[in-house]
Design an enzyme around this catalytic site. Structure first.
Site, mmCIF file in Angstrom:
data_model
loop_
_atom_site.group_PDB
_atom_site.id
_atom_site.type_symbol
_atom_site.label_atom_id
_atom_site.label_comp_id
_atom_site.label_asym_id
_atom_site.label_seq_id
_atom_site.Cartn_x
_atom_site.Cartn_y
_atom_site.Cartn_z
ATOM 1 N N HIS A 1 -112.161 61.470 -20.844
ATOM 2 C CA HIS A 1 -110.960 62.053 -21.451
ATOM 3 C C HIS A 1 -110.463 63.354 -20.813
ATOM 4 C CE1 HIS A 1 -112.301 59.333 -24.677
ATOM 5 N NE2 HIS A 1 -111.238 59.575 -25.385
ATOM 6 N N GLY B 1 -108.775 57.189 -18.461
ATOM 7 C CA GLY B 1 -109.159 56.056 -19.304
ATOM 8 C C GLY B 1 -108.424 56.060 -20.633
ATOM 9 N N HIS B 2 -107.966 57.221 -21.066
ATOM 10 C CA HIS B 2 -107.161 57.299 -22.282
ATOM 11 C C HIS B 2 -105.815 57.897 -21.912
ATOM 12 C CE1 HIS B 2 -105.716 57.796 -26.257
ATOM 13 N NE2 HIS B 2 -106.890 57.701 -26.866
ATOM 14 N N HIS C 1 -107.437 48.936 -26.794
ATOM 15 C CA HIS C 1 -107.414 50.062 -27.725
ATOM 16 C C HIS C 1 -105.958 50.401 -28.087
ATOM 17 C CE1 HIS C 1 -107.759 54.410 -28.713
ATOM 18 N NE2 HIS C 1 -108.955 54.087 -29.166
ATOM 19 N N GLU D 1 -111.218 49.467 -31.607
ATOM 20 C CA GLU D 1 -110.151 50.267 -32.225
ATOM 21 C C GLU D 1 -108.794 49.712 -31.801
ATOM 22 O OE1 GLU D 1 -111.648 54.596 -33.065
ATOM 23 O OE2 GLU D 1 -111.484 54.360 -30.910
ATOM 24 N N CYS E 1 -103.595 57.113 -36.003
ATOM 25 C CA CYS E 1 -103.056 57.504 -34.687
ATOM 26 C C CYS E 1 -102.196 56.392 -34.089
ATOM 27 C CB CYS E 1 -104.182 57.782 -33.699
ATOM 28 S SG CYS E 1 -105.031 59.340 -33.945
ATOM 29 N N CYS F 1 -109.226 62.826 -34.667
ATOM 30 C CA CYS F 1 -107.968 62.583 -33.935
ATOM 31 C C CYS F 1 -106.784 62.335 -34.862
ATOM 32 C CB CYS F 1 -108.133 61.412 -32.980
ATOM 33 S SG CYS F 1 -108.717 59.888 -33.755
#
Ligand code: FUB
Ligand code: ZN
Length: 636
Positions: A137, A188-189, A263, A315, A333, A399
């Site tokens: 991240h 990756g995110h 995700h 997720e 989120c 988050c």
């Protein structure tokens, strides 16, 4: 595609005056933002910013893949600053500003001479920067800090954090790219892409847009970056804990993706950035890729609440039409991010279908994530409960808390758009702004008791008379809307979800829009196997649910609605601070066999019972109990 069409009027230029959002905003200002700061401190997240120093202990133990959520603590700080800044735009608050400035001091001190800034790596593993983009991240953290810095600058004019973050962005731009010696990586995110577009819009510096484009277009290319990166770490890429690069939407290049996989939050942030870039670059191909993903999500993968992602395991997404109710993950989120994406799609095309989804996610799947009193949250937003779901005060991974607060605090930024030729209202509920149209300042004030009532009045006050388009969204759920100007009815021509009133406007002109809100039944596509024989209730933009607190006696799963039963909207001053409920003559299923046999040849008995439904976003704010969105529908 004509890019120079409508753009959102920024949150800082729109006042929220209507009771519904004003109340939510006041709660976020007074309770949510301060309590989130306290929680960040208690969770040691603020302490971790204080570098150089020995790094804080590992408060979140590594999991079986050796991963700890502590690596993305910086993102929580960034999101809190962003939410606080949106709140400050409504009401300056020296205490909150001092708290932000103290964080800025820490970040300023922690930044390395080359611009790098990351509390985890700086403090703990300085030699391992940029070695695990897949999991750790780093760029995601940078993105959230950057969004926070931009929002703080916009709200207060203070630019120290922005300067820090611009230095960091320079460092990132030097590190990543296609030039010799640069890493061809991406996060990756997804998240930094969105933040870079915001930075470009603030500064006009095209290098920021180019970097965002690079991250989007590099994603999923071969040779796969995460495979090479794993090998360089000495790991076997086949041991990837998520098993597939679909998890972070890097399985194929983004422009080739037609199904939303993996995700949910990552997917939504990516799609939002794609839409941003399609807009900024007039990129037809990227726009088409966004549209394909949009169709997939909204026709086969979205809950009736605007929630996304049925599965806790990733997720995220599973199969089309796989929308279980009780086990729905539907992370707050993800619904927040769906609103982001929908807003961006809306500005590619000004098509009300996008605004419908934006509104759906805002009022339902996202808003359910925040409690009435403002300091408890839902991470998962199931559509059915046996009473086991309770809101939490904090979470190891917080988050969702700051995602919902930054959304509510910036709600004003979703309401109105302006262009050279006019103004478009997307949301109603009491929003005021002054837009500049064709060089003339035009004050616009929209008043309504939306979403409870569909009567809307818009007062138009140009400094001097001027002709322009006033576009009013006619929501997809509104079947017999009417409009009048200065009391005279106007023929309603709805084009792609908007009624356009073009005329020469003068000071004091008043437009009245009426959006009737009869209660409605909704049925799911028959491939949604969990909802067969069930009905959901909607009134206006709100999805309803039945909760045990209003339907005492037994679990609400034993309630049904006869097909012909009428439903009435009933204002209840005693439900929270006043809410519109839906009331109908329902049935309770009772066992046919008095001894309670598990299986009998007889059908259950149907006993008359009143059914009271409340807006879904209000559930789980009273004593714990059962809840259901999709209610069994019976013939009688
Ligand atoms: O990984 C960062 C955030 O934590 C994700 O967006 C959420 O889904 C949660 O996993
Ligand atoms: Zn979340």
């Amino acid at each position: 595609m004509t890019k120079r069409s409508y753009s959102p009027v920024p949150f800082s230029e729109v006042a929220v005056t209507g009771p519904f959002w004003r109340e939510r905003l006041d709660v976020v200002l007074a309770r949510t933002i301060p309590s989130q700061h306290a929680r960040l401190a208690e969770a040691h997240i603020l302490e971790a910013l204080k570098l150089p120093q020995p790094p804080p202990p590992l408060y979140i133990p590594r999991n079986s893949h050796s991963f700890t959520m502590q690596v993305f603590w910086d993102s929580d700080v960034g999101k809190w600053i962003e939410a606080a800044s949106y709140a400050l735009a409504h009401r300056r608050d020296p205490d909150i500003e001092a708290k932000v400035d103290a964080i800025v001091d820490d970040l300023d001190r922690a930044q390395r001479p080359d611009g790098y800034l990351n509390s985890w790596y700086n403090g703990r593993e300085p030699d391992k920067r940029w070695t695990n983009l897949r999991d750790n991240h780093e760029l995601y953290n940078a993105g959230h800090l950057l969004e926070g810095a931009i929002a703080y600058f916009r709200a207060t004019g203070r630019r120290r954090l922005l300067d820090v973050m611009e230095r960091y962005v320079d460092h990132i731009a030097a590190t990543f790219g296609t030039a010799p010696g640069q890493k061809r990586g991406y996060c990756g995110h997804q998240e930094i892409e969105l933040a870079l577009v915001k930075l470009y819009r603030l500064t006009g510096d095209k290098r920021r847009l180019d970097l965002a484009s690079y991250f989007i277009d590099e994603r999923g290319r071969q040779p796969h970056y995460f495979t090479g990166e794993a090998l360089a770490r000495g790991d076997d890429p086949a041991d990837y804990w998520a098993k597939t690069y679909e998890y972070n939407q890097s399985h194929i290049p983004v422009r080739e993706q037609t199904r939303m996989v993996g995700h949910a939050v990552r997917g939504m942030y990516m799609a939002s950035a794609m839409a941003d870039l399609a807009f900024e670059r007039d990129d037809e191909a990227l726009k088409r890729a966004c549209e394909a993903l949009w169709r997939d999500v909204t026709t086969a993968q979205m809950y009736v609440t605007g929630g996304l992602g049925p599965s806790e395991t990733n997720e995220g997404f599973t199969e089309p039409y796989d929308l279980p109710n009780e086990s729905a993950y539907a992370e707050t989120c993800a619904a927040v991010a769906l609103a982001f994406w929908a807003q961006r799609m809306l500005h590619l095309d000004l098509d009300g279908a996008y605004a419908d989804v934006m509104e759906l996610a805002l009022y339902n799947g996202a808003l359910s994530g925040l409690s009435r009193e403002g300091s408890h949250y839902f991470y998962a937003n199931p559509l059915e409960s046996r009473g086991q779901h309770k809101r939490w005060a904090w979470h190891l991974c917080p988050c969702c808390t700051m995602n919902v607060s930054r959304l509510v605090a910036s709600i004003a930024g979703y309401a109105i758009s302006a262009s050279e030729s006019g103004v478009a209202f997307h949301l109603y509920g009491g929003f005021e702004t002054t837009a500049e149209i064709g060089g003339v300042k035009v004050a616009l004030s929209e008043r309504s008791d939306y979403p409870w009532h569909g009567g809307v009045e818009i007062r138009v006050e140009p400094e001097t008379p001027i002709a322009f388009d006033l576009k009013l969204r006619i929501p997809g759920w509104a079947h017999s809307a009417t409009v009048a100007v200065n009391g005279a009815p106007v023929e309603l021509v709805v084009e792609r979800g908007y009624a356009n009133i073009r005329r020469r406007w003068s000071r004091g002109d008043i437009v009245t829009l009426n959006l009737p809100m009869p209660p409605e039944r909704l049925y799911a596509h028959p491939r949604v196997r969990m909802d067969i024989g069930r009905v959901a209730l909607r009134r206006g933009p709100l999805i309803y649910c039945v909760e045990e607190a209003d339907n005492p006696g037994a679990a609400v799963q034993s309630l049904t609605l006869p097909r012909a039963a009428s439903l009435e909207a009933e204002w209840r001053a005693d439900v929270f601070d006043g809410a519109m409920t839906l009331v109908g003559e329902g049935r309770r299923l009772e066992p046919a066999d008095a001894r309670g046999a598990l299986y009998t040849p007889s059908q259950p008995r149907l006993k008359a019972d009143k059914v009271t439904a409340i807006p879904y976003h209000l559930w789980a704010n009273r004593e714990p109990g059962s809840m259901q969105v999709w209610i069994g529908e019976t013939v009688e």
